[in-house]
Design an enzyme around this catalytic site. Structure first.
Site, PDB file in Angstrom:
ATOM      1  N   ILE A 114       1.787  10.247  -4.454  1.00 57.83           N
ATOM      2  CA  ILE A 114       2.486  10.447  -3.182  1.00 57.83           C
ATOM      3  C   ILE A 114       3.947  10.172  -3.469  1.00 57.83           C
ATOM      4  O   ILE A 114       4.339   9.034  -3.730  1.00 57.83           O
ATOM      5  CB  ILE A 114       1.948   9.478  -2.113  1.00 57.83           C
ATOM      6  CG1 ILE A 114       0.473   9.778  -1.862  1.00 57.83           C
ATOM      7  CG2 ILE A 114       2.769   9.579  -0.831  1.00 57.83           C
ATOM      8  CD1 ILE A 114      -0.293   8.631  -1.277  1.00 57.83           C
ATOM      9  N   HIS A 117       6.724   8.692  -0.043  1.00 55.53           N
ATOM     10  CA  HIS A 117       6.628   7.384   0.646  1.00 55.53           C
ATOM     11  C   HIS A 117       6.389   6.338  -0.434  1.00 55.53           C
ATOM     12  O   HIS A 117       5.298   6.254  -0.997  1.00 55.53           O
ATOM     13  CB  HIS A 117       5.492   7.409   1.685  1.00 55.53           C
ATOM     14  CG  HIS A 117       5.536   6.270   2.658  1.00 55.53           C
ATOM     15  ND1 HIS A 117       5.125   6.384   3.974  1.00 55.53           N
ATOM     16  CD2 HIS A 117       5.954   4.986   2.507  1.00 55.53           C
ATOM     17  CE1 HIS A 117       5.275   5.203   4.579  1.00 55.53           C
ATOM     18  NE2 HIS A 117       5.779   4.345   3.703  1.00 55.53           N
ATOM     19  N   LEU A 118       7.433   5.577  -0.721  1.00 54.11           N
ATOM     20  CA  LEU A 118       7.354   4.691  -1.881  1.00 54.11           C
ATOM     21  C   LEU A 118       6.304   3.614  -1.691  1.00 54.11           C
ATOM     22  O   LEU A 118       6.012   3.198  -0.570  1.00 54.11           O
ATOM     23  CB  LEU A 118       8.726   4.091  -2.196  1.00 54.11           C
ATOM     24  CG  LEU A 118       9.349   3.039  -1.286  1.00 54.11           C
ATOM     25  CD1 LEU A 118       8.878   1.637  -1.649  1.00 54.11           C
ATOM     26  CD2 LEU A 118      10.859   3.099  -1.413  1.00 54.11           C
ATOM     27  N   HIS A 119       5.730   3.183  -2.805  1.00 54.02           N
ATOM     28  CA  HIS A 119       4.684   2.159  -2.766  1.00 54.02           C
ATOM     29  C   HIS A 119       4.652   1.452  -4.111  1.00 54.02           C
ATOM     30  O   HIS A 119       4.870   2.066  -5.145  1.00 54.02           O
ATOM     31  CB  HIS A 119       3.325   2.791  -2.453  1.00 54.02           C
ATOM     32  CG  HIS A 119       2.989   4.000  -3.261  1.00 54.02           C
ATOM     33  ND1 HIS A 119       3.572   5.234  -3.028  1.00 54.02           N
ATOM     34  CD2 HIS A 119       2.157   4.174  -4.311  1.00 54.02           C
ATOM     35  CE1 HIS A 119       3.098   6.112  -3.894  1.00 54.02           C
ATOM     36  NE2 HIS A 119       2.235   5.501  -4.693  1.00 54.02           N
ATOM     37  N   VAL A 120       4.422   0.157  -4.057  1.00 49.87           N
ATOM     38  CA  VAL A 120       4.394  -0.664  -5.271  1.00 49.87           C
ATOM     39  C   VAL A 120       2.941  -0.978  -5.618  1.00 49.87           C
ATOM     40  O   VAL A 120       2.217  -1.555  -4.813  1.00 49.87           O
ATOM     41  CB  VAL A 120       5.171  -1.984  -5.060  1.00 49.87           C
ATOM     42  CG1 VAL A 120       5.154  -2.817  -6.340  1.00 49.87           C
ATOM     43  CG2 VAL A 120       6.602  -1.702  -4.617  1.00 49.87           C
TER      44      VAL A 120
END
Ligand SMILES: [Zn+2]
Length: 174
Positions: A114, A117-120
């Site tokens: 994705i 939409h940034l995500h860690v």
């Protein structure tokens, strides 16, 4: 890293594709258990990865639909990092991993599923778990199903945030 074992994947693939961003949809939805959100912070939330690299694999995601860290304001960035730390500690409490990988895949070439939409990723690690071959040949891997993993992490987040009210982040706060 490779995805290893996900018996729920077929079910997921067979399900109708959600419109729009899955992180925004999960955050806006009313059923955190169904959407795998284990904890809601003030400006970010922690969600189980449906396609985990390892047991207990979490993603920490800002509520705001942002592609890059530079698009977060200071409060959002701080809450994101605080929640990464809380996620690590919840995983330690729930699963006693021997290490943790924390990272972001920015852009398709980096492996982002994705991109916008940034995500860690917060991935618990155990010595010896990097041998994926036994996994791929169907011997053994993630010993827990997603539902049990969800409950253990949710309990750990609750215990940690109750034990440390000063560090607590609560959805809907200032
Ligand atoms: Zn989004």
């Amino acid at each position: 890293m490779k995805q290893i074992w996900a018996p729920w994947r077929l079910q997921y693939v067979a399900a109708p594709k959600a419109e729009g961003c899955i992180f925004c949809a999960a955050a806006a939805g009313g059923d955190d258990r169904a959407s795998l959100i284990v904890y809601r912070g003030t400006l970010a939330f922690a969600i189980l990865n449906l396609f985990p690299y390892n047991s207990g694999h979490l993603m920490v995601v800002p509520y705001q639909h942002r592609a890059r860290l530079s698009e977060l304001n200071d409060a959002e960035a701080l809450d994101l990092v605080r929640l990464v730390d809380l996620s690590i500690r919840a995983q330690e409490m729930a699963f006693h991993p021997e290490g943790t990988n924390v990272g972001m895949n920015l852009g398709r070439a980096a492996g982002a599923g994705i991109e916008d939409h940034l995500h860690v990723h917060v991935v618990p690690r155990w010595v010896g778990d990097t041998n994926f071959m036994p996994v791929l040949t169907d011997t053994k891997v993630i010993p827990e199903h997603l539902e049990a993993t969800y409950q253990r992490l949710r309990d750990a987040f609750a215990a940690l945030t109750q034990a440390e009210p000063a560090r607590r982040t609560k959805h809907g706060g200032a």
